[in-house]
Design an enzyme around this catalytic site. Structure first.
Site, PDB file in Angstrom:
ATOM      1  N   HIS A 211      42.084 115.463  28.651  1.00 43.70           N
ATOM      2  CA  HIS A 211      42.963 116.624  28.745  1.00 43.70           C
ATOM      3  C   HIS A 211      44.146 116.419  27.797  1.00 43.70           C
ATOM      4  CE1 HIS A 211      44.818 120.123  30.543  1.00 43.70           C
ATOM      5  NE2 HIS A 211      45.933 119.443  30.718  1.00 43.70           N
ATOM      6  N   ASP A 213      47.445 118.368  26.549  1.00 48.38           N
ATOM      7  CA  ASP A 213      48.344 119.512  26.657  1.00 48.38           C
ATOM      8  C   ASP A 213      48.753 119.947  25.255  1.00 48.38           C
ATOM      9  OD1 ASP A 213      48.465 119.845  29.437  1.00 48.38           O
ATOM     10  OD2 ASP A 213      49.840 118.154  29.624  1.00 48.38           O
ATOM     11  N   ASP A 339      44.387 121.998  35.118  1.00 48.63           N
ATOM     12  CA  ASP A 339      45.775 121.571  35.281  1.00 48.63           C
ATOM     13  C   ASP A 339      46.758 122.733  35.364  1.00 48.63           C
ATOM     14  OD1 ASP A 339      47.707 119.562  35.553  1.00 48.63           O
ATOM     15  OD2 ASP A 339      48.176 119.591  33.424  1.00 48.63           O
ATOM     16  N   HIS A 544      49.632 126.469  29.650  1.00 48.98           N
ATOM     17  CA  HIS A 544      50.145 126.286  31.007  1.00 48.98           C
ATOM     18  C   HIS A 544      51.356 125.355  31.130  1.00 48.98           C
ATOM     19  CE1 HIS A 544      47.016 122.968  30.875  1.00 48.98           C
ATOM     20  NE2 HIS A 544      48.070 122.306  31.309  1.00 48.98           N
TER      21      HIS A 544
END
Length: 853
Positions: A211, A213, A339, A544
């Site tokens: 993951h 970001d 997430d 997000h």
């Protein structure tokens, strides 16, 4: 994790100008090292590693291509030069190492979520060559798995004792000074690992995961390098581990010809790598074709699951699925959003409409109050659409392949008996990093070992296909998946929220007007390419950690700059469409002097008061009626059926009436009366004025930009310090208004104009706040004389009802919720709605509608 043998000399030369080769500065800079390697001839036949340990993330380049990411926090500190040095291989070579002045989680000071430290320094602590002793490494992994089994299976399980005694035998057999004893020790371990499970054992589908970001504790630009460092490491692992599968869930695209950062639409993930690291992207494409590097997700970015509009969410899927189709020849069947801070009840319908029937996340395991009751279930949206949802029972998307994690995945599964398959996502995440060789080696020993769940490297399709076969007895969850945490993200960074809503509205208007102009014929060219670029820029900012405001200041500055680009370019496109659609009406003498073209881009007729420039250059008001999706010419102002009357009473209060509404305001601007003009029913309770500003302490347990805790409600303080009492601003006719100013806290001020227009069925509150408070939360409350156990909130393409009471812990946990443009509290035949143009945080408790500012 290296079991080192001998170490050889390594000369490190700093090719960047100035400074020591060991300590580097910050502010997201990178530094290049030229590394000249000389491998001793005596190391022939040995596995040789280049070891690099630094505080900052690094990437090794060889022959002008990235070959390995190095991140101490991600347990990657070596690059394998050769698995068995041959005489024919070069013993001297040159590498380049790009060292970033940030760690896996940015450059914060003191804690994970601290802002970047401008004085932070990053140190290169080790750079050397080493012989890697593979036999010792394998023995250590064997012992780790056996000792974990002994500790974690429990005294009542005979396998724990078998594992313990086997480990003890291995220690007895193994002489660390005599490598010839290692194979016998390893055979003892293999005896345990080769004992198979029964057919009923739980099956874990393990998938490599990373993951990343797109912006969070680092700016967008740094994510480009994070993608490359992480994914090149995955490619190296795939070369050595043919069974490895890796899932990647975000796509975005640079426009053709985009050069340096900021000159066009910013990029993400696949297309960042494609444009900046084309050689690596070619390797990734090859593994995609082989089914090992697996794109998932279906959206442009992993967007926030609550705040984007319905149209924005559709565009996330449209752009994402179109990219997958163009680049890889297929669309995604899984929506992958691990997430995000909650999930709208509209998502199942949108997913099904975009060809997606499967959904994966894990975020609801973060709930602060209630434990979500399922890990595998059907999720049903507001229209009845259903998708198969799976939450990895290990409650993580960044596991390390340990025995403890596999046992938790099996034991924690809340749908035992209904399904016997679950997911494990392994690899360092959030800041990138991805899987490591040790994670794979741990799980190889658990592929089918009696006493442990069966672990197989798998794919999302194999996982969900297995779950679908077992789905006949699964439960169904209806409505939103509300995260009982991070409620503050509905309000944090108010300017980002306002700009997001404004840009969504601008792009809607441009598309409506451009479509009408195209339908009218002529030479107008629909600006498809320009609109796509603007949409992609807006979608990027809906990531997000950006739209929720849970990012560093540098990211906020980038986001606000991109919003400005959207508004400016959108205004230009809108002007071009209007000129094509109504150009002849804009000619100076076509409709006489003093006329104004008024456009309505909404699908219903509207009669409203507008402000326009009069013949003398001054702003004047006009009442106009404009048809649905149409336009009108405002000439002489229409006369309203009843003009607005504004009256100041002896006690300083002000009343306003327009034939539809009758309003009374006290000297502090609070609403003491609101009723329909021809009704005796009062909306505002006696002694409980509406438009009451209130201030709360905002000191969460940890996640400062993310959270507001329930105990903040105990600190409610009405704002009562008046700087300027209520005065009439506009005296009536087409518009009546009154304004006032308040002091908020110690340093902040609020000015508000309350406006009632002719024929208008609502009262407007134009509010300006100069906010200089820290750890405070400003809201405005509207008590109403309406009783209902449920309030209605707008969501994407629909609405949702939530309780107005706190009967259960599930009700109480929703003390702060999200909405879009309105919320409503109604009983049979009567109700009051509170609308907004840029807010998302809200609540309705009892009879009080509260909007978080």
């Amino acid at each position: 994790s290296l079991a080192q043998g001998e170490c050889g000399p390594l000369e490190v030369l700093l090719s960047a100008a100035g400074g020591s080769c060991c300590t580097l500065s910050s502010r997201w800079e990178t530094c290049w090292f030229k590394v000249e390697l000389h491998v001793p001839p005596a190391w022939a036949g040995r596995e040789v590693h280049f070891i690099w340990e630094s505080d900052g993330e690094a990437m090794v380049w060889r022959d002008a291509q990235p070959v390995q990411g190095l991140t101490k926090e991600g347990e990657k500190t070596s690059y394998i030069l050769t698995s068995s040095l041959k005489e024919t291989e070069p013993h001297s070579l040159t590498l380049y190492v790009e060292l970033a002045c940030n760690g896996l989680f940015g450059a914060g000071k003191g804690s994970l979520i601290a802002p970047p430290d401008p004085d932070k320094r990053f140190t290169l602590s080790k750079a050397e060559l080493a012989i890697f002793n593979r036999d010792v490494y394998e023995l250590l992994v064997d012992l780790e798995i056996l000792l974990d089994m002994a500790q974690l299976l429990g005294e009542e399980n005979q396998r724990s004792f078998q594992a313990l005694y086997t480990a003890n035998q291995m220690v007895n057999v193994c002489d660390v000074t005599d490598p010839a004893t290692f194979p016998a020790a390893r055979r003892l371990a293999a005896g345990i690992f080769s004992q198979k499970n029964g057919e009923s054992q739980h099956t874990i589908h393990a998938m490599g995961h990373c993951h990343i970001d797109s912006a969070w504790l680092w700016p967008y630009e740094e994510t480009i390098r994070k993608c490359a460092r992480s994914w090149v490491t995955v490619v190296r692992l795939m070369e050595r581990n043919p069974e490895l599968t890796f899932v990647c869930s975000q796509v975005s695209r640079l426009p053709p010809g985009t050069g340096e950062w900021g000159s066009g639409i910013p990029a993400q993930q696949f297309e960042w790598v494609r444009c900046w690291y084309p050689g690596l992207y070619t390797q990734i494409q090859d593994y995609v074709v082989k089914g090992r590097f697996i794109p998932v997700g279906g959206t442009w970015v992993e967007m926030d699951g609550n705040l984007p509009s319905g149209e924005s969410m559709v565009r996330q899927f449209l752009q994402g699925q179109r990219f997958f189709q163009q680049q890889f020849g297929r669309i995604c069947s899984e929506f992958w959003l691990p997430d995000t801070f909650g999930y709208s009840a509209q998502l199942p319908q949108l997913m099904r409409g975009c060809g997606i029937r499967r959904f994966l996340t894990q975020k609801l395991c973060w709930n602060l109050v209630n434990t979500f009751p399922h890990h595998t279930f059907f999720w049903e949206g507001i229209d009845g659409s259903r998708v198969l949802a799976h939450f990895p029972p290990g409650d993580s998307y960044g596991m390390h392949g340990r025995v403890e994690e596999m046992l938790k995945t099996m034991k924690n599964n809340k749908d035992k008996g209904h399904v016997n398959h679950s997911a494990v996502l392994f690899g360092f995440g959030d800041g990138g990093g991805g899987p490591t060789q040790k994670m794979l080696d741990r799980m190889k020993r658990m592929s089918d070992t009696d006493g442990l769940p069966r672990v197989q490297l798998s794919t999302p399709d194999r996982l969900f296909s297995a779950l679908e076969k077992e789905s006949s007895q699964l439960c169904t969850w209806v409505g939103e998946l509300f995260l009982e945490l991070h409620n503050g993200t509905y309000t944090t960074q108010a300017q980002i929220k306002k700009e997001n809503r404004a840009c969504e509205r601008i792009l809607h208007d441009v598309e409506v007007l451009s479509t009408l102009a195209l339908a009218r014929g002529g030479k107008f060219q629909y600006p498809a390419a320009e609109l796509q670029q603007l949409w992609r820029l807006l979608l990027l900012n809906q990531f997000h950690d950006v739209l929720p405001g849970s990012c560093i200041q540098l990211v906020v500055e980038d986001a606000l700059r991109y919003y400005t680009e959207i508004r400016q370019a959108g205004a230009q496109l809108q002007e071009e469409a209007v000129q094509s659609l109504c150009g002849e009406l804009l000619l100076p003498n076509s409709e006489g002097t003093g006329s104004t073209l008024v456009l309505n881009t909404l699908p219903w007729d509207r009669t409203e008061v507008i402000s326009r420039t009069g013949p003398t250059g001054a702003e004047v008001l006009a009442l106009v009626t404009v048809p649905s999706m149409g336009y009108a010419i405002a000439r002489e102002p229409l006369l309203p059926p009843q003009p607005v009357s504004v009256t100041k009473q002896e006690d300083g209060s002000i009343t306003m009436e327009n034939g539809v509404l009758a309003v009374c305001l006290d000297t502090m601007g609070r609403l003491t009366s609101l009723r329909l003009a021809h009704s005796d029913r009062e909306s505002v309770p006696d002694g409980c004025p509406a438009n009451q500003f209130v201030l709360f302490d905002d000191i969460p347990l940890y996640w400062d930009a993310w959270d507001v805790m329930d105990y903040h409600l105990e600190t409610r303080k009405p704002v009562t310090t008046l700087l300027k009492p209520l005065e009439i601003s506009q005296g009536g006719g087409l518009r009546g208004s009154a304004s006032f100013s308040l002091q908020i806290g110690e340093r902040s001020t609020l000015t508000q104009e309350i406006i009632l227009d002719a024929t208008c069925p609502y009262l407007r509150f134009l509010t300006q706040v100069e906010w200089k408070e820290a750890h405070k939360f400003l809201k405005v409350e509207f008590p109403v004389q309406v009783r209902s156990t449920n309030a209605t909130y707008e969501i994407q393409f629909g609405h949702l009802q939530r309780p107005t009471h706190w009967n259960t812990s599930w009700d109480w946990a929703r003390f702060e919720v999200w909405t879009h443009k309105w919320m409503d509290l109604s009983e049979h035949g009567f109700g009051v709605a509170l609308l907004n143009d840029s807010k998302y945080g809200a609540s309705v408790h009892g009879n009080i509608l509260s909007l978080s500012l």
